[in-house]
Write a protein that holds these residues in place. Structure first.
Motif, PDB file in Angstrom:
ATOM      1  N   ARG A   1     -42.072 -35.194  27.491  1.00 39.06           N
ATOM      2  CA  ARG A   1     -40.945 -35.100  28.412  1.00 39.06           C
ATOM      3  C   ARG A   1     -40.601 -33.629  28.554  1.00 39.06           C
ATOM      4  NH1 ARG A   1     -35.664 -34.034  28.417  1.00 39.06           N
ATOM      5  NH2 ARG A   1     -34.294 -35.118  29.891  1.00 39.06           N
ATOM      6  N   SER A   2     -40.236 -33.204  29.753  1.00 44.87           N
ATOM      7  CA  SER A   2     -39.868 -31.800  29.913  1.00 44.87           C
ATOM      8  C   SER A   2     -39.013 -31.614  31.153  1.00 44.87           C
ATOM      9  CB  SER A   2     -41.115 -30.920  30.008  1.00 44.87           C
ATOM     10  OG  SER A   2     -41.877 -31.279  31.139  1.00 44.87           O
ATOM     11  N   GLU A   3     -38.251 -30.541  31.144  1.00 43.73           N
ATOM     12  CA  GLU A   3     -37.469 -30.114  32.284  1.00 43.73           C
ATOM     13  C   GLU A   3     -37.736 -28.629  32.497  1.00 43.73           C
ATOM     14  OE1 GLU A   3     -33.381 -30.980  31.623  1.00 43.73           O
ATOM     15  OE2 GLU A   3     -33.691 -33.145  31.457  1.00 43.73           O
ATOM     16  N   ALA A   4     -37.743 -28.235  33.768  1.00 47.60           N
ATOM     17  CA  ALA A   4     -38.007 -26.836  34.079  1.00 47.60           C
ATOM     18  C   ALA A   4     -37.008 -26.336  35.097  1.00 47.60           C
ATOM     19  CB  ALA A   4     -39.423 -26.679  34.618  1.00 47.60           C
ATOM     20  N   SER A   5     -36.473 -25.160  34.834  1.00 49.59           N
ATOM     21  CA  SER A   5     -35.625 -24.464  35.790  1.00 49.59           C
ATOM     22  C   SER A   5     -36.322 -23.164  36.164  1.00 49.59           C
ATOM     23  CB  SER A   5     -34.254 -24.157  35.175  1.00 49.59           C
ATOM     24  OG  SER A   5     -33.609 -25.342  34.761  1.00 49.59           O
ATOM     25  N   ARG A   6     -36.148 -22.763  37.403  1.00 45.43           N
ATOM     26  CA  ARG A   6     -36.871 -21.579  37.874  1.00 45.43           C
ATOM     27  C   ARG A   6     -35.978 -20.795  38.834  1.00 45.43           C
ATOM     28  NH1 ARG A   6     -42.572 -20.688  38.481  1.00 45.43           N
ATOM     29  NH2 ARG A   6     -42.819 -18.502  39.044  1.00 45.43           N
ATOM     30  N   THR A   7     -36.083 -19.498  38.790  1.00 50.71           N
ATOM     31  CA  THR A   7     -35.373 -18.645  39.745  1.00 50.71           C
ATOM     32  C   THR A   7     -36.314 -18.282  40.878  1.00 50.71           C
ATOM     33  OG1 THR A   7     -36.010 -16.510  38.816  1.00 50.71           O
ATOM     34  CG2 THR A   7     -34.124 -17.633  37.806  1.00 50.71           C
ATOM     35  N   GLY A   8     -35.763 -17.858  41.971  1.00 48.57           N
ATOM     36  CA  GLY A   8     -36.544 -17.113  42.941  1.00 48.57           C
ATOM     37  C   GLY A   8     -36.533 -15.657  42.500  1.00 48.57           C
ATOM     38  N   THR A   9     -36.707 -14.762  43.433  1.00 46.88           N
ATOM     39  CA  THR A   9     -36.646 -13.341  43.101  1.00 46.88           C
ATOM     40  C   THR A   9     -35.210 -12.973  42.711  1.00 46.88           C
ATOM     41  OG1 THR A   9     -38.450 -12.807  44.615  1.00 46.88           O
ATOM     42  CG2 THR A   9     -36.976 -11.005  43.967  1.00 46.88           C
ATOM     43  N   ILE A  10     -35.048 -12.404  41.528  1.00 54.42           N
ATOM     44  CA  ILE A  10     -33.722 -11.982  41.050  1.00 54.42           C
ATOM     45  C   ILE A  10     -33.391 -10.601  41.575  1.00 54.42           C
ATOM     46  CG2 ILE A  10     -32.342 -11.451  39.004  1.00 54.42           C
ATOM     47  CD1 ILE A  10     -34.041 -13.505  37.483  1.00 54.42           C
ATOM     48  N   ASP A  11     -34.348  -9.676  41.471  1.00 48.41           N
ATOM     49  CA  ASP A  11     -34.133  -8.330  42.002  1.00 48.41           C
ATOM     50  C   ASP A  11     -35.478  -7.656  42.213  1.00 48.41           C
ATOM     51  OD1 ASP A  11     -34.997  -7.651  39.480  1.00 48.41           O
ATOM     52  OD2 ASP A  11     -33.147  -6.696  38.821  1.00 48.41           O
ATOM     53  N   THR A  12     -35.434  -6.531  42.873  1.00 52.10           N
ATOM     54  CA  THR A  12     -36.605  -5.692  43.089  1.00 52.10           C
ATOM     55  C   THR A  12     -36.300  -4.312  42.509  1.00 52.10           C
ATOM     56  OG1 THR A  12     -37.175  -6.883  45.124  1.00 52.10           O
ATOM     57  CG2 THR A  12     -38.187  -4.723  44.790  1.00 52.10           C
ATOM     58  N   ILE A  13     -37.195  -3.818  41.648  1.00 52.23           N
ATOM     59  CA  ILE A  13     -36.932  -2.562  40.949  1.00 52.23           C
ATOM     60  C   ILE A  13     -38.077  -1.580  41.132  1.00 52.23           C
ATOM     61  CG2 ILE A  13     -35.462  -3.587  39.175  1.00 52.23           C
ATOM     62  CD1 ILE A  13     -37.902  -3.565  37.304  1.00 52.23           C
ATOM     63  N   ASP A  14     -37.734  -0.304  41.015  1.00 53.62           N
ATOM     64  CA  ASP A  14     -38.722   0.773  40.984  1.00 53.62           C
ATOM     65  C   ASP A  14     -38.812   1.249  39.533  1.00 53.62           C
ATOM     66  OD1 ASP A  14     -40.195   3.129  41.092  1.00 53.62           O
ATOM     67  OD2 ASP A  14     -39.319   3.779  42.990  1.00 53.62           O
ATOM     68  N   VAL A  15     -39.952   0.974  38.891  1.00 53.51           N
ATOM     69  CA  VAL A  15     -40.072   1.256  37.456  1.00 53.51           C
ATOM     70  C   VAL A  15     -40.236   2.730  37.149  1.00 53.51           C
ATOM     71  CG1 VAL A  15     -41.023  -1.028  36.963  1.00 53.51           C
ATOM     72  CG2 VAL A  15     -42.579   0.874  37.463  1.00 53.51           C
ATOM     73  N   SER A  16     -40.376   3.552  38.190  1.00 53.04           N
ATOM     74  CA  SER A  16     -40.437   4.998  37.956  1.00 53.04           C
ATOM     75  C   SER A  16     -39.041   5.605  37.840  1.00 53.04           C
ATOM     76  CB  SER A  16     -41.219   5.688  39.083  1.00 53.04           C
ATOM     77  OG  SER A  16     -40.546   5.533  40.327  1.00 53.04           O
ATOM     78  N   THR A  17     -38.006   4.775  38.087  1.00 49.92           N
ATOM     79  CA  THR A  17     -36.617   5.210  37.938  1.00 49.92           C
ATOM     80  C   THR A  17     -35.970   4.402  36.814  1.00 49.92           C
ATOM     81  OG1 THR A  17     -35.797   3.591  39.545  1.00 49.92           O
ATOM     82  CG2 THR A  17     -36.520   5.725  40.407  1.00 49.92           C
ATOM     83  N   ASP A  18     -34.723   4.738  36.508  1.00 55.69           N
ATOM     84  CA  ASP A  18     -34.016   3.989  35.467  1.00 55.69           C
ATOM     85  C   ASP A  18     -33.711   2.573  35.948  1.00 55.69           C
ATOM     86  OD1 ASP A  18     -33.994   6.102  33.735  1.00 55.69           O
ATOM     87  OD2 ASP A  18     -32.040   6.871  34.435  1.00 55.69           O
TER      88      ASP A  18
END
Length: 768
Positions: free
Chosen positions: A450-467
């Motif tokens: 038995r299992s349940e799953a929750s999922r998000t869509g896109t939470i945010d978009t980040i540039d990893v070259s910045t903080d």
């Protein structure tokens, strides 16, 4: 008439003395502790062996009268006249006194021990077959090697087997890949287990056996993949009182305490108890991440009579940890390797509080009954339950080397329960001059989940070259959509199986193995999941010829593996009923155990074909005519060239390609997660005289380039990692130091998971 009687007597005598019988026993010291690696020889013959870790030995010889000589460095010498006149001869327990004595008169010196070459096992063939008698290739990783390498997890450990590479799932579980196919850690003491979500702690592992090639005949499609089977053998209670406490510390706040307590519970030593425990706490090399676990593993053995023995083995494992990041790549990103990413190698995208809490319960019970002199019944029960309270899993879709979209899922309220019943009858008999070793077995398997799953869509978009900040639980939860996949994995299934094996010794050098298994698989219909039934037939054929008796054998095998498939709904609404997908392997090679077993080697070539793989046409209709071929070579060498030096090495070449597909553009491409070249090496030296017990080891692993997707655009780079250890081993204590990844290599495993930079582990063990 006299001539007829003379010929009859001659034939009878020839027949009697062409048969081999067994001589067994156990070697202990005056404290009732077993004496491992002692020499056991029949004087003035080539018959001999060494005792195992529990002090037990078994010698095969022709009927007759011999002088048995037993000896070990630091102990006395024992000799006794023995008469071998039946199939099985048990000497019981032999006690050696503790004294220093020259062993020049003994044919084999105790320090000439190939410590990593013991391949004796009852699980690989579900019957007692020596390595040279077995037409299947397999590797064995012993607890002695684990201790020498100061390993703390199973991923490090399986790298000692030829061609094997660990895989870490985003769900937290661990699997392996070899011969071009992935397989989980699915067998435990020969019975089904799982580690898909809960993981494994090696504190209760005696040895790891890795069987190569499709093994559906004995293990079924639920346990094996087309590459093989990984079987964990747990620690068993012993008659000797033996206790061990160990502490390991190291990089990234590693703190690990283990205990191994073994004590007989009564004077007669008919009730034995052993307890293995572990407490593990460690941080990730990333700025966020951790792994905390504790294990409790008690086991009991009860000798009800000379013929009946009961065994109960349990494990309770609780894990609180963070998961690995699973990376995906937009087609327009231009990224073709994880090396292209501009993310700091030690930077995490998610915080500690987005964690996972899992537990597993494993129960194994066996009743072993001696039906007759050469016939044994084994009735086995196992239960494995995985429970997931919550499990945050992380995803990043890379739009460019610097820009990523973050999302997450939370898998919770999951349970996966596996219940297995098995009955095995083993026996030996002869038809004239031909000897038979037979196995007749049946098993029943129930899987409930038995299992349940929750999922998000896109939470945010980040540039990893910045903080940027690592996403926390409070950032994720508002975006979760419950019941993301209705009915996902909430299915029950049942499997009823029967199997039989006959190993026929035509002569003392030539033997064949004939095996057959039938499986009936039944999956219930449940919300969102179709019910279906399938029956699969899996044969196996092996041939062995010992070119040099008890030293060199050539072998060949044909093996079969299968995977049950659910019906597919076609675009027009019709149901397409699929056959089980079959893989067929042909293999040939050579095995050698020479120079008093100071050199053990295996070399083989294999060809695995899947001729009814499932593919989807451009119109969306499924067809079952895809083709895939995996072929290659395995070479393993385990050597003890001179006293104190032990070497284990392996090389695997694999060419795994898609031969036919609905997408013609990928035909001829490499299959995913299939590195072409994999090599392992470990050498250690222990001083024998003035500095006896002091030693060091060096080694490494190489894994070639592989592809993450079947279009062969995105590749996981090849890598080579070097390791070294230093240890000092004494009878009552041991200290060890291991440095991993000496060159501080930055490397990734399958699914683009970053691996640990240079690190160390130091261990102190007390025995009492």
């Amino acid at each position: 008439m006299k001539r007829f009687l003379f010929l009859s007597l001659l034939l009878f005598t020839s027949y009697t003395y062409s048969q081999q019988v067994k001589l067994s026993g156990k070697l202990i010291d005056q404290k009732d502790d077993p004496i491992p690696y002692a020499n056991v020889v029949l004087e003035n013959t080539n018959y001999g062996t060494t005792t195992n870790q529990d002090g037990e030995f078994e010698v095969k010889a022709r009927p007759g009268t011999y002088i048995l000589v037993v000896s070990s460095l630091g102990y006395g010498r024992f000799s006794q006249k023995v008469v071998l006149d039946k199939t099985s001869n048990d000497l019981g327990t032999i006690i050696l006194t503790n004294q220093t004595q020259s062993l020049n008169e003994v044919a084999i010196n105790s320090h000439h021990i190939n410590r990593f070459s013991d391949k004796r096992t009852d699980y690989v063939a579900r019957m007692p077959l020596e390595n040279l008698e077995n037409p299947q290739v397999y590797s064995v990783i012993s607890k002695e090697l684990m201790q020498e390498q100061v390993v703390t997890d199973i991923g490090q450990t399986v790298r000692n087997a030829t061609g094997v590479v660990p895989i870490i799932y985003p769900s937290g579980g661990l699997a392996t890949t070899f011969r071009g196919f992935n397989v989980g850690i699915n067998a435990r003491n020969g019975m089904e287990t799982t580690s898909g979500r809960s993981g494994i702690d090696i504190a209760n592992v005696e040895r790891i056996e890795i069987l190569k090639g499709p093994s559906g005949t004995l293990f079924g499609g639920n346990v094996s993949s087309f590459g093989g089977v990984v079987n964990l053998v747990t620690k068993k209670p012993m008659e000797a009182r033996k206790n061990e406490i160990s502490y390991t510390t190291g990089s990234y706040n590693l703190n690990r305490i283990t205990a191994d307590i073994n004590n007989p519970l009564n004077k007669e030593k008919t009730v034995l108890f052993r307890l293995n425990t572990a407490l593990n706490k460690e941080k990730s090399f990333l700025d966020y991440g951790f792994y905390d676990a504790y294990l409790i593993a008690p086991s009991f053995l009860f000798k009800a009579s000379d013929r009946l023995t009961f065994t109960l083995d349990t494990e309770l494992l609780n894990v609180n940890s963070t998961r690995n990041l699973y990376n995906r790549y937009a087609p327009e990103s231009g990224i073709t390797s994880p090396e292209d990413l501009k993310l700091d190698y030690n930077k995490a995208l998610f915080h500690n509080d987005a964690d996972a809490q899992t537990a597993s319960t494993k129960i194994f019970a066996e009743a072993k009954y001696q039906l007759a002199e050469n016939w044994t019944s084994s009735t086995l029960f196992s239960f494995v339950g995985e429970d997931v309270d919550h499990s945050y899993q992380y995803y990043a879709t890379w739009l460019s080397p610097t820009v990523a979209q973050r999302e997450s899922g939370n898998w919770n309220s999951i349970y996966n329960n596996y219940t297995n019943l098995q009955e095995n009858i083993n026996g030996e008999f002869s038809t004239g001059n031909i000897k038979h070793k037979v196995l007749i077995g049946a098993s029943y398997r129930s899987f409930q989940s038995r299992s349940e799953a929750s999922r998000t869509g896109t939470i945010d978009t980040i540039d990893v070259s910045t903080d940027f900040h690592a996403l926390r639980k409070e950032d994720i939860d508002p975006h979760l959509v419950s019941n993301y996949w209705p009915g996902w994995n909430a299915v029950n299934s049942y499997t009823l199986s029967g199997y039989a094996t006959d190993v026929i010794d035509w002569t003392d050098r030539l033997s064949t193995m004939l095996s057959l298994r039938i499986d009936h698989f039944d999956r219930e219909a449940k919300a969102g999941a179709e019910g279906f039934q399938q029956t699969a037939l899996s044969p196996k054929l092996g041939l062995v010829y010992q070119v040099v008796k008890d030293h060199v054998s050539v072998f060949g095998n044909y093996m079969n593996g299968f995977q049950n498939q659910a019906p597919r709904t076609q675009p027009d609404g019709s149901q397409f009923v699929l056959d089980p997908v079959y893989a067929e392997q042909s293999e040939g090679g050579i095995k050698a155990e020479v120079f008093d077993k100071k050199l053990s080697a295996t070399a083989s070539f294999y060809h695995i074909a899947i001729n009814n793989a499932i593919r989807t046409n451009t119109d969306g209709f499924a067809a079952q005519d895809g083709e895939q071929v995996s072929k290659g070579i395995d070479v393993e060498v385990i050597a003890n060239p001179f006293p104190g030096l032990n070497i284990i090495s392996g090389y695997a070449y694999n060419d795994n390609r898609i031969i036919k597909s609905s997408d013609e553009s990928i035909e001829g491409n490499k299959a995913v997660d299939s590195p072409e070249n994999v090599a392992n090496f470990w050498a250690s030296y222990t001083f024998q005289n003035k500095l006896k017990g002091l030693g060091f080891g060096v080694g490494g692993n190489h894994v070639g380039q592989s592809y993450m997707f079947s279009d062969n655009v995105f590749s996981i780079p090849a890598y080579t990692v070097y390791n070294a250890s230093l240890f000092y081993n004494q009878p009552s204590w041991r200290i060890g130091l291991k440095i991993n990844n000496l060159t501080d290599e930055k490397y990734w495993t399958f699914w683009g998971v970053r691996q640990v930079p240079a690190n160390f582990a130091a261990n102190l063990t007390f025995r009492f």
